[in-house]
Scaffold this active site. Structure first.
Site, PDB file in Angstrom:
ATOM      1  N   ASP A 255       0.846  -1.196   0.000  1.00  0.00           N
ATOM      2  CA  ASP A 255       0.000   0.000   0.000  1.00  0.00           C
ATOM      3  C   ASP A 255       0.884   1.250   0.000  1.00  0.00           C
ATOM      4  OD1 ASP A 255      -2.208  -1.613   0.094  1.00  0.00           O
ATOM      5  OD2 ASP A 255      -2.507  -1.406   2.259  1.00  0.00           O
ATOM      6  N   TYR A 321       4.613  -9.402   7.247  1.00  0.00           N
ATOM      7  CA  TYR A 321       4.079  -8.084   7.573  1.00  0.00           C
ATOM      8  C   TYR A 321       4.219  -7.785   9.061  1.00  0.00           C
ATOM      9  CZ  TYR A 321       1.489  -8.324   3.134  1.00  0.00           C
ATOM     10  OH  TYR A 321       1.135  -8.413   1.815  1.00  0.00           O
ATOM     11  N   TYR A 393      -4.828 -11.130   2.474  1.00  0.00           N
ATOM     12  CA  TYR A 393      -5.094  -9.724   2.812  1.00  0.00           C
ATOM     13  C   TYR A 393      -4.933  -9.530   4.316  1.00  0.00           C
ATOM     14  CZ  TYR A 393      -7.222  -9.260  -1.834  1.00  0.00           C
ATOM     15  OH  TYR A 393      -7.456  -9.225  -3.177  1.00  0.00           O
TER      16      TYR A 393
END
Ligand code: ZN
Ligand code: ZN
Length: 441
Positions: A255, A321, A393
């Site tokens: 992002d 992440y 996601y």
């Protein structure tokens, strides 16, 4: 019919140069040039018939109309055209004038040979000029993916009229060159690729009462963000390879507001029409990092093959992440631990998130959470690290996306959970590393 008899039939059609006499029997005796074959046949016939030996030159030849005598001149012209262009491999294509191609066909027909006997003139020109170019340049002939592709247009000159071969007869196409590397993004709000302003379409201008004026949405820059990873990397690589333009290919993207940390994300910069192919990648790396001034860093730059573009785009990659998470109501340590343990190694069902581009088909995907851990920093604040299968996601794994993702951190904690900051710590091939020597030059 014996080969000398075939040659006699061919010679009955009119004056032929050695190459045009030899070309219809080009499938005989590998390793000879067609001119060698033609010369040998002419000699054999003269001896057998005890006639005076009478060679014909290309300038007299009714088939090639002199083109078979221009191979050296063509190679010289191509070598001069390629002066200053760095290349290791080349390929040659030739446009033969239709009338000459017709002559080549009539020659076989008149002699009673199959239409495709021997080899076509086009292929002879490609090979003979290619061989000569190799001697002049040290480069290698490569049919698959040459650095440069040369197209010869024989129609651009007429040897019988005495035309010299000029650069008009030669078109050089330079294939792209590729640099692979990994980038880190150390500041937020930097897109991977440049992002034109949606109001002015990237022009930076809008129509005001007094004509054109700077776009108020982007302050006339044409971009929504001042800088992108692409804009940091591209100019230096294009410049180092002295190319026309460059295209950035990333192994996925994070992002805009996410940092890219760890070993960075693989990318390939494709440079169009480069005249240099072997820049000093270490110096390039330093130049990029100096100019980016801490916002972006690149490392491990290497010269890559064109296949590396597809590899960075298509190779299945797992991601690591780090998410800062805010919880809607206080949670205790045991509940938090239990939720993470429940997710470790589990398969998550994710219906296409609402925030995702609506052009993407809506469907439920299954993705694996390889590893998950984290700390409850305060009763309503946590940091969670996830190593997940490509396509998982993360924001939805945390929030549950109103039930579209199952299971989720929010669901297991039985309270709302929202990602306030998301950073990527790693992008690695699922089954093998991106860096494979087969994809480097
Ligand atoms: Zn000829
Ligand atoms: Zn604008």
């Amino acid at each position: 019919m014996t080969i000398p008899d075939t040659a006699r039939r061919l010679l009955e059609s009119g004056p032929l140069c050695d190459a045009c006499l030899g070309r219809p029997v080009a499938d005989r005796s590998f390793g000879l040039g067609n001119d060698d074959r033609g010369r040998a046949l002419r000699t054999t016939i003269a001896l057998e018939d005890d006639e005076d030996f009478e060679p014909d030159t290309p300038a007299d030849c009714w088939v090639c109309e002199g083109y078979c005598g221009t191979f050296d001149e063509l190679a010289d012209t191509i070598a001069a055209t390629l002066e200053g262009i760095e290349f290791e491999t080349y390929q040659i294509g030739t446009r033969v004038p239709p009338l000459v191609e017709e002559n080549d066909r009539l020659l076989r027909e008149d002699a009673g040979l199959p239409e495709d006997a021997g080899e076509p003139l086009k292929r002879e020109v490609n090979r003979e000029v290619g061989r000569r170019l190799g001697e002049r340049t040290d480069a290698e002939f490569d049919l698959s993916r040459p650095d440069v592709l040369i197209v010869i247009d024989l129609e651009a000159f007429d040897p019988i009229a005495g035309d010299a071969v000029t650069s008009h007869a030669v078109d050089v196409q330079i294939n792209p060159a590729f640099v692979y590397g990994r980038y880190r993004k150390l500041e937020r709000d930097i897109p991977q690729t440049e992002w034109p302003c949606r109001e002015c379409g990237g022009s930076g201008a809008q129509l005001g009462d007094d004509g054109e004026e700077p776009c108020t949405y982007c302050d006339g820059s044409g971009y929504l963000y001042d800088v992108s990873v692409e804009q940091v990397v591209r100019p230096h690589v294009v410049d180092a390879m002295d190319g026309d333009e460059g295209t950035f290919h990333g192994a996925g993207r994070e992002d805009v507001d996410a940092l890219m940390l760890g070993a960075g994300r693989p990318f390939v910069l494709e440079v169009k029409r480069p005249t240099r192919r072997t820049p000093d990648v270490e110096a390039l790396e330093v130049a990029i990092n100096d100019a980016a001034d801490g916002a972006v860093e690149v490392e491990g730059l290497r010269l890559a093959t064109h296949e590396m573009v597809e590899r960075v785009k298509e190779l299945d990659a797992s991601k690591q992440y780090r998410a800062d998470v805010r919880l809607a109501s206080p949670v205790d340590e045991d509940t938090f631990r239990a939720a993470l343990e429940a997710l470790e190694g589990t398969t998550v069902e994710q219906y296409t998130p609402e925030r995702v581009d609506h052009r993407r088909a809506n469907l439920t995907r299954e993705r694996t959470v390889y590893d998950i851990d984290g700390e409850l920093l305060e009763p309503t604040r946590a940091q969670i690290r996830v190593h997940g299968e490509g396509g998982l996601y993360i924001k939805e794994l945390i929030s549950g996306d109103n039930g579209r993702t199952e299971p989720s951190v929010a669901g297991l904690l039985e309270t709302g959970a929202e990602v306030t900051a998301l950073d990527v710590l790693g992008v690695d091939g699922e089954d093998e590393p991106f860096e494979d020597d087969d994809y480097f030059r």
